[in-house]
Design a protein around this motif. Structure first.
Motif, short mmCIF file in Angstrom:
data_model
loop_
_atom_site.label_atom_id
_atom_site.label_comp_id
_atom_site.label_asym_id
_atom_site.label_seq_id
_atom_site.Cartn_x
_atom_site.Cartn_y
_atom_site.Cartn_z
N ALA A 290 0.24 -1.37 -0.20
CA ALA A 290 -0.05 0.12 -0.53
C ALA A 290 1.12 1.01 0.33
CB ALA A 290 -1.25 -0.08 1.72
N MET A 291 1.86 1.08 0.77
CA MET A 291 3.15 2.32 1.11
C MET A 291 3.19 2.60 -0.65
SD MET A 291 4.51 1.61 4.39
CE MET A 291 6.56 2.43 4.13
N LEU A 292 3.81 1.54 -1.30
CA LEU A 292 4.38 1.82 -3.19
C LEU A 292 3.10 1.60 -4.39
CD1 LEU A 292 7.02 1.04 -4.84
CD2 LEU A 292 6.46 -1.41 -4.75
N LEU A 293 2.09 1.65 -3.64
CA LEU A 293 1.17 1.89 -4.13
C LEU A 293 0.48 3.83 -4.02
CD1 LEU A 293 -1.89 2.13 -5.85
CD2 LEU A 293 -2.97 0.83 -3.89
N ILE A 294 0.67 4.49 -3.04
CA ILE A 294 0.09 4.84 -2.75
C ILE A 294 1.40 6.37 -3.36
CG2 ILE A 294 0.03 7.54 -1.17
CD1 ILE A 294 -1.31 4.99 0.23
N VAL A 295 2.82 5.88 -3.43
CA VAL A 295 3.82 6.79 -3.64
C VAL A 295 4.10 7.12 -5.32
CG1 VAL A 295 6.80 6.91 -3.51
CG2 VAL A 295 5.47 5.98 -2.18
N VAL A 328 5.05 10.03 6.51
CA VAL A 328 4.10 10.81 6.03
C VAL A 328 3.26 9.31 4.88
CG1 VAL A 328 2.71 11.90 4.46
CG2 VAL A 328 4.50 12.75 6.13
N ARG A 329 4.51 8.67 3.96
CA ARG A 329 3.55 7.18 3.47
C ARG A 329 3.07 6.50 4.04
NH1 ARG A 329 9.23 5.70 0.84
NH2 ARG A 329 9.80 7.12 1.31
N PHE A 330 3.80 6.12 5.48
CA PHE A 330 3.45 4.92 6.05
C PHE A 330 2.03 5.28 7.04
CE2 PHE A 330 3.82 3.45 10.58
CZ PHE A 330 3.09 1.82 9.76
N GLU A 331 2.00 6.32 7.24
CA GLU A 331 0.40 6.80 8.03
C GLU A 331 -0.39 6.81 7.37
OE1 GLU A 331 -1.66 7.70 11.03
OE2 GLU A 331 1.06 7.38 10.95
N LYS A 332 0.38 7.44 5.63
CA LYS A 332 -1.13 7.44 4.49
C LYS A 332 -1.79 5.93 4.38
CE LYS A 332 -0.60 11.45 2.20
NZ LYS A 332 -1.54 12.25 2.93
N ALA A 333 -1.05 5.34 4.36
CA ALA A 333 -1.39 3.71 4.20
C ALA A 333 -1.85 3.32 5.04
CB ALA A 333 0.24 2.82 3.96
N GLY A 357 -11.32 0.42 -3.09
CA GLY A 357 -9.94 1.08 -2.82
C GLY A 357 -10.22 2.64 -3.83
N GLN A 358 -11.13 2.56 -4.83
CA GLN A 358 -11.19 3.93 -5.23
C GLN A 358 -10.93 5.24 -4.02
OE1 GLN A 358 -13.34 3.87 -8.45
NE2 GLN A 358 -12.88 6.91 -8.80
N PHE A 359 -11.94 5.39 -2.86
CA PHE A 359 -12.41 6.50 -1.65
C PHE A 359 -11.15 6.28 -1.01
CE2 PHE A 359 -16.69 4.34 -3.38
CZ PHE A 359 -16.77 5.52 -4.13
N ALA A 360 -9.90 5.24 -1.00
CA ALA A 360 -9.10 5.44 0.07
C ALA A 360 -7.95 5.84 -0.71
CB ALA A 360 -8.90 3.90 0.50
N LEU A 361 -7.92 5.49 -1.88
CA LEU A 361 -7.40 6.36 -2.85
C LEU A 361 -7.00 7.85 -2.73
CD1 LEU A 361 -6.54 3.77 -5.88
CD2 LEU A 361 -4.21 4.60 -3.77
N LEU A 362 -8.99 8.10 -2.75
CA LEU A 362 -9.36 9.68 -3.12
C LEU A 362 -8.15 10.51 -1.45
CD1 LEU A 362 -12.25 9.54 -4.72
CD2 LEU A 362 -10.06 10.66 -6.27
N GLU A 363 -8.40 9.64 -0.88
CA GLU A 363 -8.97 10.47 0.92
C GLU A 363 -7.02 9.91 0.85
OE1 GLU A 363 -9.26 9.22 5.18
OE2 GLU A 363 -9.75 7.99 4.05
N ALA A 364 -5.75 9.25 0.39
CA ALA A 364 -5.37 8.91 0.52
C ALA A 364 -4.75 10.24 -0.15
CB ALA A 364 -4.15 7.29 0.57
N LEU A 365 -4.63 10.14 -1.23
CA LEU A 365 -3.58 11.75 -2.16
C LEU A 365 -4.77 12.69 -1.49
CD1 LEU A 365 -4.00 9.33 -5.31
CD2 LEU A 365 -1.96 9.64 -3.92
N GLU A 366 -5.01 12.90 -0.57
CA GLU A 366 -5.44 14.21 -0.60
C GLU A 366 -6.21 15.03 -2.15
OE1 GLU A 366 -3.02 16.66 1.30
OE2 GLU A 366 -2.94 14.79 2.47
N LEU A 367 -7.47 13.36 -2.38
CA LEU A 367 -7.76 14.42 -4.23
C LEU A 367 -9.53 14.67 -4.01
CD1 LEU A 367 -6.73 12.06 -6.42
CD2 LEU A 367 -5.96 14.67 -6.23
#
Length: 367
Positions: A290-295, A328-333, A357-367
């Motif tokens: 998940a960390m790798l995905l967000i980065v 930061v990426r660890f907290e987002k993951a 997954g899509q809503f969690a990605l929007l929250e992690a990327l702050e979109l």
């Protein structure tokens, strides 16, 4: 001998050899085998010299140390084992220095259990593991590498942490590479005996302990989290290759562009994204993945923005890692895992990823 004499033996050439006179089913005679001497008699043969002093000794663990004793100097002719071990050590996980902590803790998930006398967990520990604690269940705990160790006393810790011969050993240990989160519950100073209660969520079971001092709460919290963070990132990237990065980059760019345009991702697109970032191929997205995905999705956003820092994959990844440091990426993951992992077992299944997954990605990327 004349021709007439040769012909009387019946041989075509008049000469009969020994093999010709022997029946077809009879093999030539062999020398009889030597008599077998009993093995104990052979072992005690005086011609072999005196019996070794190691005869009959039991096996003993002398020391836990590195496999190779040969440094890179010229007096050692062969260093194949040393080089192989050095390669393994470079590929292993090495947590940061902030995880190197030790101190007294209460080895229980119920720090108030000793009210009124003996702690109820002491009988279970004495019966199952032959460990005898006091009423407060105090134990000396330390984090060594990726392991959480329990020692009976400070003296045992100082004497045995370096693995000396016949030194004390820890009475219990856990592999923190299996952990995926840590939960802290602060206590009530007017009632609770402990300042905070820790619960380390691990694959296969949870581990609980408590600390008495308020100043120890952030120390243990940051130490355990740093080990989880470093091990998760190492597990997700240790088998990475340039070819895999290029494949993931194509998926990251497409998903980032769709997220910027506020388009819904179809279930097939989410399934493809799931398999792209399932680096260990176990059909689960873990914390490091998940960390790798967000980065990499953040790098895809930089590329979709058309800026210079997102012009190529390498430049975009460097920019994303600088903007998203490890904490930061660890907290987002962690937030991403909590949003998607409905079963709370530390793994995000394919169905959970496609659905949430899509809503969690929007929250992690702050979109």
């Amino acid at each position: 001998m004349g021709d007439g004499q040769l012909a009387q033996f019946g041989h075509p050439q008049g000469l009969m050899t020994t093999m010709d006179r022997m029946p077809a089913s009879r093999a030539p005679l062999m020398a009889p085998p030597l008599p077998q001497t009993p093995q104990p008699l052979l072992d005690s043969d005086p011609a072999d010299g005196p019996v070794s002093v190691a005869f009959g000794l039991k096996k003993e663990l002398v020391e836990i140390r590195a496999k190779y004793p040969a440094p890179g100097t010229f007096q050692y002719l062969s260093r194949q084992a040393a080089k192989a071990r050095e390669g393994e050590m470079t590929r292993e996980c090495h947590p940061s220095a902030e995880s190197d902590v030790c101190g007294w803790v209460m080895a229980t998930s119920d720090p108030n259990g000793s009210y009124g006398g003996r702690h109820p967990d002491n009988e279970i520990s004495a019966e199952r593991t032959n460990l005898h604690f006091d009423n407060f269940r105090l134990i000396y705990q330390c984090v060594s590498g990726t392991a959480l160790l329990h020692w009976a006393s400070v003296e045992d810790f100082k004497a045995g942490i370096f693995g000396a011969r016949r030194a004390p050993r820890p009475i219990a240990w856990w592999d923190l590479r299996k952990a995926y989160d840590v939960v802290v519950q602060l206590g009530d100073p007017s009632f609770d005996m402990a300042a905070a209660q820790f619960t380390i969520l691990m694959h296969g079971g949870n581990l609980g302990f408590a600390v008495e001092g308020d100043e120890d709460v952030p120390v243990w919290y940051n130490a355990v989290r740093s080990v989880i963070r470093d091990c998760a990132w190492h597990e997700a990237t240790r088998s990475d290759t340039p070819e895999r990065r290029r494949r993931r980059w194509a998926a990251a760019k497409g998903v980032a562009s769709a997220l910027l345009d506020d388009r819904n991702l179809a279930s097939r697109a989410m399934a493809i994204l799931f398999h792209c970032y399932d680096t260990d191929m176990d059909c689960n997205i873990r914390l490091g993945e998940a960390m790798l995905l967000i980065v990499e999705l953040y790098a895809g956003l930089l590329h979709a923005g058309g800026t210079a820092e997102g012009s190529t994959m390498e430049v975009a990844m460097q920019s994303a890692q600088s903007r998203l440091p490890p904490d930061v990426r660890f907290e987002k993951a962690l937030r991403f895992r909590r949003r998607c992992d409905q079963s709370n077992d530390g793994n995000i299944s394919k169905d959970e990823f496609v659905q949430f997954g899509q809503f969690a990605l929007l929250e992690a990327l702050e979109l």
